[in-house]
Design an enzyme around this catalytic site. Structure first.
Site, short mmCIF file in Angstrom:
data_model
loop_
_atom_site.label_atom_id
_atom_site.label_comp_id
_atom_site.label_asym_id
_atom_site.label_seq_id
_atom_site.Cartn_x
_atom_site.Cartn_y
_atom_site.Cartn_z
N ASP A 114 0.82 -1.21 0.00
CA ASP A 114 0.00 0.00 0.00
C ASP A 114 0.86 1.26 0.00
OD1 ASP A 114 -1.37 2.30 1.24
OD2 ASP A 114 -3.02 0.96 1.66
N ILE B 64 -5.07 2.14 0.43
CA ILE B 64 -5.09 1.60 -0.93
C ILE B 64 -5.30 0.09 -0.91
CG2 ILE B 64 -3.63 1.19 -2.96
CD1 ILE B 64 -2.49 3.96 -2.61
N ASP B 65 -4.78 -0.59 0.11
CA ASP B 65 -4.92 -2.05 0.18
C ASP B 65 -6.38 -2.48 0.04
OD1 ASP B 65 -2.43 -3.29 0.46
OD2 ASP B 65 -2.31 -2.78 2.59
N VAL B 66 -7.23 -1.94 0.88
CA VAL B 66 -8.64 -2.35 0.89
C VAL B 66 -9.28 -2.03 -0.46
CG1 VAL B 66 -10.87 -1.97 1.97
CG2 VAL B 66 -8.82 -2.10 3.39
N GLY C 253 -8.49 -4.54 -3.12
CA GLY C 253 -9.31 -5.74 -3.00
C GLY C 253 -10.68 -5.54 -3.61
#
Length: 824
Positions: A556, A585-587, A590
């Protein structure tokens, strides 16, 4: 041109500003026919971003307030698959195009509403839900990250449109899942409140664990606790703050003066790779390195190289050695060396630089589009795509009004079909094999579980990632799954994996193309196993095409650094900061991967062909900057709010202090006219621009927030008190033990899992951002202890108990990583 994934889908895009048009752009990028419905006078957002958001769309101007215009809209609905709008609740009903009216016209229509706040929220539904108003109410601007808290900066403003990014990705995925299930579940109406999506996107900033072990606290958290306990102020300078950053999570200055961001803690091989790449192998050999899943009482030293964070004893010497090493080369050389060594790191960039970056352009993460208004225009690329869809790199520019083929559409027969049964999940019966770790990848499976998918998580018998990432973050990211541990370097482990693949419809993984192919999951190998099989793959810097950094590792924060987020938030190349929230950004990545899966499912339904659905952290980095992520010759300067002093975007979109606390004032559509309507402020409407901000701040400080809320009520301007994420969470907690969890009461919903198998309660945001009228949403069950389901899963693919015993004895499978669910 070959068929596109969504070329059989027609979308009517009534959206304005950002969230609705973003959904339309995502679907157009996947091949859908998207018709932008403009009001007289054209789109409300009069910025070049609108041209980017309209790429691949056609447009028609319709006056929905006239009977003739409304009739044309109804005829379009009769011949469409999807309707998108992001008005305030009730607007479409008043126009005669509410959900029931749409389904009366076309029983198979799937409609999407993206209001700022939930339509059933009596306190918030009718508010003018400007992006920053949503952020202010949810708590995005308060206690904005450990850095800002240690520096005593509160509140903080960010121009990043997180609510629209999260909401648009939820909307695009939900539309496609509903379309894929339409023969079974019928048409549907879906509401995605942007504030609900924002809270879900920031879930890791709301997560709370009872008696949280000290071992998981970063140096910054420890320092905050110390200052609070001793009554000391939080007033660190930026330079002082840097010394509380972990050596493997920070920016270093290179020989060319550019910052280089390293994110390399937690994965057991990464810190050593970083040190060896920097020429510091001797230092790496001196540092403690042991099993991170031991309880601290059993540690042979005060910290482990496999476990974030670095211990206090060694933190300074590791940081100092790395600082010295980075100064020996320019940043571009370090990027190449880190990439080759599979050591996660990247140079800091401005967004303008990213839009011209050779890798971004080669990979299709940034596209060049010949726009009729702006000439050659660099634009953010797809946020979701299918690997074999070559047309993903080909973009038509945005439309001129009235270029939609109206007569052609109206010549078609209306679409028809009987309504089907409601109460089913869109993904019921879908079997998902989850090979992911950390946050972004696991978010795919946990999101799919709410729609009814059956998800099996496969992890190695020996963990490669520390318990902070696997357990603490996994409490949310691995909800709704079963867990099996397999050694994929053993023959028996490989055979078990093959059986699991054979019984699956979808596989998810986070990794580069090199890592994918090493697992035997290339497109050719997938097709040989099962031509209908879909692989959902996300990585850091992959795109629709190959580029020089496609196989570079990343996380991220590295996507933030590469795409310009950190430099903007920190205020410049000398002071870059991560954007405040865990998993920003990670979520989102996904969720974008779920958008790609939706397109793959629709193509599978049409053609019988599976394949690889893709998303990338860097593409999601583009998405959270969507309103800014374009460039062309003559573009206005990149002068959006940046740095620690930013409090808003101009006088009429700004954080102000009232007599009793902070508030956000939003009057971007009315500006001075909004002041003229308020008796206390009418005299200020003609004050010169240079004097107005200070004068307005002085007036706002004289009355409480509630006074100003009432003063601006009933218009397109509003005042919103600044909430905090923690206060938002605590105000809506529902204990799991009480039963009857209501996911959709109001805008926000958080569950206190007080019956958790961990033995501690934990608070997690409920899965309530996607709200279908007809389809079922389920609360995923708790993340199991890793390996808890190994035996039952192996039995389900044909292994006898004695075979399973032998595999466990030989190390080909395992039932646990640690004695406790959460090592302490």
């Amino acid at each position: 041109m070959t068929a596109r994934p969504l070329d059989h889908i027609r979308v009517l895009d009534f959206g304005q500003y950002l969230a609705g048009p973003l959904v339309g752009m995502m679907l157009a990028d996947l091949g859908a026919e998207v018709i932008r419905i403009d009001p007289p006078g054209g789109p409300r957002l009069k910025e070049p971003a609108t041209d980017m958001l309209s790429r691949g769309k056609t447009a028609v101007t319709i006056d929905l307030k006239s009977e003739g215009g409304l009739q044309v809209a109804r005829e379009f609905v009769a011949r469409a698959d999807v309707v998108i709008e992001n008005f305030r609740p009730g607007v479409m009903e008043r126009l005669g195009l509410g959900p029931k009216a749409l389904r009366d016209i076309n029983p198979r229509i799937v409609s999407l509403s993206l209001p700022g706040f939930a339509s059933n929220d009596p306190a918030l539904a009718d508010l003018p839900a400007w992006e920053a108003v949503i952020a202010a109410r949810t708590g995005q601007f308060t206690d904005m990250g450990l850095n800002r808290r240690l520096m005593g900066i509160n509140p903080s403003f960010s121009p990043l449109t997180l609510a629209s990014a999260y909401g648009a990705s939820f909307g695009a995925m939900a539309l496609q899942f509903a379309l894929a299930a339409r023969d079974r579940t019928g048409g549907d109406h879906i509401e995605v409140p942007l504030a609900s999506a924002l809270l879900e996107g920031l879930v890791y900033n709301c997560e709370q664990i009872e008696d949280y072990p000290e071992r998981y606290k970063s140096p910054r958290e420890v320092e905050l606790d110390r200052r609070a306990a001793e009554g000391l102020p939080t007033d660190l300078s930026f330079a002082e703050l840097e010394e509380f950053l972990d050596p493997f999570y920070r920016t270093y200055t290179c020989a060319d003066g550019r910052g280089f961001y390293v994110v390399a803690g937690s994965v057991k091989t990464h810190p050593r790779r970083v040190l060896e790449t920097l020429g510091l192998k001797d230092l790496a050999d001196q540092l403690p390195d042991f099993d991170a899943y031991l309880d601290t009482a059993d540690w042979p030293d005060e910290w482990s190289l496999r476990n974030y964070p670095v211990g206090a004893r060694d933190r300074a010497r590791v940081s100092n050695a790395m600082k010295k090493a980075f100064l020996t080369r320019p940043s571009h050389e370090w990027e190449a060396l880190f990439g080759s060594a599979k050591a996660p790191g990247t140079a800091q960039r401005f967004s303008k630089e990213w839009l011209a970056d050779p890798h971004a352009l080669a990979s299709g993460l940034v596209l060049e589009v010949e726009d009729p208004r702006h000439g050659k225009m660099q634009q953010m690329g797809n946020v979701a795509w299918l690997a074999d869809d070559g047309a993903a790199l080909v973009k038509k520019p945005g439309p001129d009004p009235d270029d939609a083929p109206v007569s052609t559409i109206l010549a078609e027969p209306p679409r028809s079909g009987p309504p089907a049964a409601s109460g089913q999940g869109w993904l019921e019966g879908l079997k998902v094999l989850d090979l992911t770790n950390v946050i972004a990848g696991p978010t795919i499976g946990s999101t799919l579980a709410r729609f009814g998918a059956q998800v099996t998580s496969v992890q190695p018998t020996e963990p490669s990632v520390d318990p902070w990432n696997t357990v603490v973050f996994g409490l949310h990211a691995h909800r709704g799954k079963q867990s099996v541990l397999l050694n994929l370097s053993s023959d028996d482990g490989k055979q078990a994996m093959r059986r699991l693949i054979d019984s699956s419809d979808v596989i998810t993984m986070n990794g580069t193309d090199e890592q994918r192919d090493a697992l035997g999951l290339s497109a050719e190998e997938l097709a040989a196993i099962n031509p209908r099989l879909i692989l959902v793959q996300l990585d850091a810097f992959g795109g629709p095409a190959r580029g020089p950094k496609s196989d570079h590792l990343g996380y991220d924060d590295l996507a933030q650094a590469a795409t310009g987020v950190m430099v903007r938030f920190g205020g410049g190349m000398a002071t870059p900061e991560e954007h405040a929230h865990f998993g920003t950004i990670d979520v989102l990545t996904g969720y974008c991967a779920c958008v790609a899966l939706g397109a793959a499912l629709l193509r599978l339904q049409k053609t019988g062909k599976g394949g690889i659905a893709r998303a990338a952290l860097a593409a999601a980095g583009n998405l959270i900057q969507a309103q800014l992520m374009y460039d062309f010759e003559g573009r206005a300067p990149f002068d959006e709010p940046a740095g620690r002093a930013a409090m808003g975007w101009g006088t009429f979109y700004h954080c102000y202090r009232a007599a009793d606390g902070w508030m956000f004032f939003a009057a971007p559509a009315e500006e001075r006219e909004a002041l003229r309507r308020v008796s206390d402020l009418a005299s200020m409407a003609d004050i010169p621009e240079k004097e107005l901000p200070d004068a307005l701040a002085d007036h706002f400080a004289r009355q409480p927030v509630d006074y100003w809320q009432k003063a601006f009520s009933g218009s397109s301007s509003t005042v919103m008190p600044l909430g905090s994420l923690h206060d938002t969470r605590d105000a809506v907690l529902q204990p799991e033990s009480a039963g009857n969890i209501d996911l959709m009461r109001g805008t926000f919903s958080v569950i206190r899992h007080d019956m958790h198998p961990m033995g501690r309660w934990c608070d997690l945001v409920a899965p309530n951002a996607v709200r279908p009228e007809r389809a079922r949403i389920v609360i995923p069950g708790p993340m199991p202890k890793y390996g808890a389901d190994t035996r039952s899963i192996l039995r389900s693919v044909g292994y006898a108990d004695e075979d399973i015993d032998a595999m466990i004895s030989a190390g080909s499978a395992a039932e646990s990583w640690s004695a406790k669910y959460l090592p302490e």
